[in-house]
Design a protein around this motif. Sequence first.
Motif, short mmCIF file in Angstrom:
data_model
loop_
_atom_site.label_atom_id
_atom_site.label_comp_id
_atom_site.label_asym_id
_atom_site.label_seq_id
_atom_site.Cartn_x
_atom_site.Cartn_y
_atom_site.Cartn_z
N GLN A 1 0.82 -1.21 0.00
CA GLN A 1 0.00 0.00 0.00
C GLN A 1 0.85 1.26 0.00
O GLN A 1 0.38 2.33 -0.40
N ALA A 2 2.11 1.12 0.44
CA ALA A 2 2.98 2.30 0.47
C ALA A 2 3.61 2.58 -0.89
O ALA A 2 4.25 3.61 -1.06
N VAL A 3 3.46 1.65 -1.85
CA VAL A 3 4.00 1.91 -3.19
C VAL A 3 3.16 2.99 -3.84
O VAL A 3 1.95 2.83 -3.98
N PRO A 4 3.76 4.13 -4.23
CA PRO A 4 2.94 5.21 -4.78
C PRO A 4 2.30 4.83 -6.11
O PRO A 4 2.91 4.14 -6.93
N ASP A 5 1.05 5.28 -6.28
CA ASP A 5 0.31 4.92 -7.49
C ASP A 5 0.98 5.45 -8.76
O ASP A 5 0.95 4.80 -9.80
N ASP A 6 1.57 6.66 -8.67
CA ASP A 6 2.14 7.21 -9.90
C ASP A 6 3.27 6.35 -10.45
O ASP A 6 3.50 6.31 -11.65
N LEU A 7 3.95 5.62 -9.57
CA LEU A 7 5.02 4.73 -10.05
C LEU A 7 4.44 3.62 -10.91
O LEU A 7 4.92 3.36 -12.02
N THR A 8 3.39 2.93 -10.39
CA THR A 8 2.82 1.83 -11.16
C THR A 8 2.15 2.35 -12.41
O THR A 8 2.22 1.73 -13.47
N GLU A 9 1.50 3.53 -12.31
CA GLU A 9 0.86 4.10 -13.49
C GLU A 9 1.90 4.45 -14.56
O GLU A 9 1.72 4.15 -15.74
N ALA A 10 3.00 5.05 -14.12
CA ALA A 10 4.06 5.40 -15.06
C ALA A 10 4.57 4.15 -15.78
O ALA A 10 4.78 4.15 -17.00
N ALA A 11 4.71 3.06 -15.02
CA ALA A 11 5.18 1.82 -15.63
C ALA A 11 4.19 1.33 -16.68
O ALA A 11 4.58 0.90 -17.77
N GLN A 12 2.87 1.44 -16.33
CA GLN A 12 1.87 0.98 -17.28
C GLN A 12 1.89 1.83 -18.56
O GLN A 12 1.79 1.30 -19.65
N ILE A 13 2.01 3.13 -18.38
CA ILE A 13 2.04 4.01 -19.55
C ILE A 13 3.25 3.69 -20.43
O ILE A 13 3.17 3.69 -21.65
N ASP A 14 4.37 3.35 -19.79
CA ASP A 14 5.56 2.98 -20.55
C ASP A 14 5.44 1.61 -21.19
O ASP A 14 6.37 1.13 -21.82
N GLY A 15 4.29 0.95 -21.00
CA GLY A 15 4.04 -0.30 -21.69
C GLY A 15 4.43 -1.55 -20.93
O GLY A 15 4.60 -2.61 -21.52
N ALA A 16 4.58 -1.45 -19.61
CA ALA A 16 4.94 -2.64 -18.85
C ALA A 16 3.73 -3.54 -18.67
O ALA A 16 2.62 -3.06 -18.45
N THR A 17 3.93 -4.86 -18.81
CA THR A 17 2.84 -5.80 -18.53
C THR A 17 2.64 -5.87 -17.02
O THR A 17 3.53 -5.47 -16.26
N PRO A 18 1.48 -6.39 -16.57
CA PRO A 18 1.27 -6.50 -15.12
C PRO A 18 2.39 -7.28 -14.42
O PRO A 18 2.83 -6.91 -13.33
N LEU A 19 2.89 -8.34 -15.08
CA LEU A 19 3.97 -9.12 -14.47
C LEU A 19 5.23 -8.29 -14.33
O LEU A 19 5.91 -8.32 -13.30
N GLN A 20 5.53 -7.52 -15.39
CA GLN A 20 6.72 -6.66 -15.33
C GLN A 20 6.57 -5.60 -14.24
O GLN A 20 7.51 -5.32 -13.50
#
Lengths: 283, 280
Positions: free
Chosen positions: A168-187
């Motif tokens: 829960q402490a992982v900031p959302d913008d980090l995961t969102e940024a990864a998704q925008i950069d095209g990372a799969t859920p596993l990545q």
Amino acid sequence: MERALKRWSPLFILPTFLAFAIGFIYPFVEGAYLSLCQFTTVRDAKFIGFGNYIRAFGDSQFLDSFWFTVAFTVVSVALINVIAFLFALMLTKNLKGTNIFRTVFFMPNLIGGIVLGYIWQILINCVLSLVGKPLLALNATAGYWGLIILMCWQQIGYMMIIYIAGLQAVPDDLTEAAQIDGATPLQTLLRVKLPMVMPSITICTFLTLTNGFKLFDQNLALTAGEPNHATEMLAYNIYNTFYARSGPQWKGMGQAKAVLFCILVVAISMLQLKATRSREVQQ
Amino acid sequence: MTKKKTAVNGLLIALLTALSVAWVYPVFMILMNTLKTERAITTSTAFLLPTAETFAGVQNYVSAIVSQGFLQALGYSLLITFTSVALILICCSMCAWYITRVKGWVSKILYFLFVLSMVVPFQMVMFTLSSTADMLKLNTPWNICVIYLGFGAGLAVFMFCGFVRSVPLEVEEASMIDGCNPVQTFFLIVLPMLKPTLVSVGILEAMWVWNDYLLPTLVLDIKKYMTIPMLIQRFRGSFGRVEMGPMMACIMLTIIPIIIVYLAGQKYIIKGVAAGAVKG
């Protein structure tokens, strides 16, 4: 302020320090000294040097207990952490009923080791007799896996709570940024979330590792070392050396084993902390 | 996409539900068997619900309370847990504040020793500790809390120190300038700010003391005083043939209060555990 505080130091540190000296420092030092003595009570100690240590290393049961403890700890640490992390992932998805699931999974943690041991002894013996296998008292394999199942049942909830807090402490913008950069859920999981929860992993491996090595109550209640000491872990082996045998040679040997055990646990926890701390990332 | 997502979520909920049932089952099985007559508790029928013939009502519970000394053990367990946790909370928070605020070698060495004591296994000190306790007459339920303070100090001081470090020094200095002495500053300013940590430490230490088996067994006179874990363990040793019904009833009587306390305060307990771990 420091000077004002120092004048009151007896009030602030003395009670804790005295109790700590009685409960830890004095017994620790005396225990280290007694490991070099032959004794049956604290009063009749006779200095004999390193004889106790030599005999402890010569005790094949002690070495067997060591390997049993290692085999148990390695498997239980891996299982508990992997399963607890998976549970934590499922419970951070905002599913319906998350609170109920969390409550249920954490519950066994509050039940003490002795009681847990008996619950599982009854359950496992019933299952074993239904499938026509020898009961726990005669079945070392079942004893080993029984201990692992028991520890998983008890500790997964606790570790899960720690992993949930980490995730829960992982900031959302980090995961969102990864998704925008095209990372799969596993990545995203492996490259973003996992490095970010490294502090939780450090704590959980530390707790499960030391709990595994120090396990006593559950061992005593579930198998009591049966059959023929085959499921006897280090802590229980030391206890038996002290209290299950009479004669002047045993207590010193038990104390020597305890010192070795202590060095082992401290060394392993230091190594583990160093190894996982170095993988933690700064945000 | 959303359709697929709801399907996945449905599957996950089903999986978690199945796991939850499996998680509760061991306790449920014990509960089921405590309601059966002694003769009906055999390995082949253990997984069946009690029927009209085998239903024993609360007979096993009555026998656990009347003949097994459950209430006495419960009293001693409550006494020991309450006094120990109260003592740990007061003394260790004071000590932690002192060693965080007063820098110097005394504080450094004390902190190191406290951290060390968290890792050292109990077997290292068990024999010498029990003889020390005998010598100092700390072997009754009324004063065993001193031993618990000594042995539980490591975790408590460590957690309190972690929190005190994040408390701004200015607040305390302001209160000193306004004329409070250190004792007033601690109890009126610092302690109220420590409340969340007090709850965490209290919960962790209470769980430990309540469930502890080996320390009271070695320190207390087993013929006179027995705590609940000791009572459960005694069933194995001294009875020729274990009476399963009353034994399982004892187990249930031990678990039920824990579950009630847990359900009532689960928010604090889960938060406390998480906070304790983050500080660690």
